[in-house]
Design a protein around this motif. Structure first.
Motif, PDB file in Angstrom:
ATOM      1  N   ASN A  85       0.780  -1.241   0.000  1.00 40.59           N
ATOM      2  CA  ASN A  85       0.000   0.000   0.000  1.00 40.59           C
ATOM      3  C   ASN A  85       0.815   1.297   0.000  1.00 40.59           C
ATOM      4  N   TRP A 120      -8.914   2.540   8.031  1.00 42.82           N
ATOM      5  CA  TRP A 120      -9.175   2.638   6.586  1.00 42.82           C
ATOM      6  C   TRP A 120      -8.928   4.066   6.088  1.00 42.82           C
ATOM      7  N   LYS A 166      -6.353   5.227   3.164  1.00 48.47           N
ATOM      8  CA  LYS A 166      -6.821   5.965   1.974  1.00 48.47           C
ATOM      9  C   LYS A 166      -6.286   7.390   1.884  1.00 48.47           C
ATOM     10  N   ASN A 210      -7.154   9.825   3.941  1.00 46.93           N
ATOM     11  CA  ASN A 210      -8.192  10.775   4.339  1.00 46.93           C
ATOM     12  C   ASN A 210      -7.829  11.540   5.610  1.00 46.93           C
TER      13      ASN A 210
END
Length: 259
Positions: free
Chosen positions: A117, A247, A251, A253
């Motif tokens: 990732n 999460w 991502k 965020n």
């Protein structure tokens, strides 16, 4: 604690790609640049006299002065390319590296390595975008692996190296482990929140509209209240809230970063 079962398998993937590469692109997450550098990869590359470039991915998620500070520090050891596939940053610099490598009087193969990732695929796809021509596997390449021609004598090994070599908890904090696979998501989310509170507490207000508290658990509970994540008795569902935080970290965020 024992090392994860996959440790040896992952190390063998790293060794395999390194043995076939003349040059290594180590991809790191610009938000946590030093935590996502991989000493195993770097040491294996050093032992084998491989040239290493650090690709600092996701630079669109951090301030420019922070990026410059990190780049200056890391370039004491390796060349650093600041990169973002989303914002198309670093493509010209990657092109220059390929051009310089093409001047060498030999076949040059590039391997891309890094934690899950960190964005290895986006780097590979950017490189592939130069030319779409692929070649059949060369001698020494295992079946199914492709070499992508980037220049007459420069090829990309089209197999991103997924290197873990660590415990789930450590990987989760790097954004490299799926939250649903964690046995203790709340515990990991609390560690992440603690890091964020130490380094960039205002990012929680920016992302969730909550005033961060000194205690990570109270902050997580406050966040669950804001999201209205509840279990049957009306209490905050900490497990679901923890996974949401993890999460959002994966991502990008949550706009936090640290050295």
């Amino acid at each position: 604690m024992e090392k994860p079962r996959e440790w040896l398998r992952e190390k063998s993937i790293a060794k395999k790609i390194l043995s076939k590469s003349d040059v290594v692109f180590e991809v790191i997450d610009a938000r946590i640049p030093f935590e996502t550098r991989n000493s195993v990869v770097e040491n294996l590359a050093k032992e084998r006299n491989k040239k290493v470039y650090i690709i600092m991915n996701k630079v669109d998620l951090i301030p420019k002065d922070f990026a410059k500070k990190v780049k200056k520090e890391m370039e004491k050891e390796y060349p650093v390319i600041m990169f973002s596939a989303r914002k198309n940053i670093g493509k010209k610099e990657l092109d220059r590296v390929i051009k310089d490598l093409s001047k060498e009087n030999r076949l040059v193969k590039i391997g891309v390595l890094g934690y899950p990732n960190v964005g290895k695929s986006s780097v590979i796809n950017k490189l592939k975008g130069r030319k779409v021509a692929t070649t059949s596997p060369k001698p020494g390449m295992t079946k199914g692996e492709q070499l992508i021609k980037l220049a007459p004598n420069v090829f990309l090994i089209d197999t991103p190296g997924i290197i873990t070599l660590e415990f789930q908890e450590d990987l989760a904090l790097k954004g490299s482990w799926i939250p649903e696979k964690l046995e203790q998501p709340v515990e990991i989310a609390l560690k992440l929140i603690e890091k964020i509170l130490e380094n960039k507490p205002e990012s929680l207000k920016e992302s969730y509209g909550i005033q961060p508290l000194e205690d990570p658990l109270e902050t997580l509970r406050e966040l669950g209240e804001r999201l209205n994540y509840r279990i049957s008795r009306g209490d905050v569902d900490l497990d679901r809230t923890a996974k949401k935080v993890l999460w959002d970290w994966i991502k990008g965020n949550i706009k936090a970063y640290w050295i």
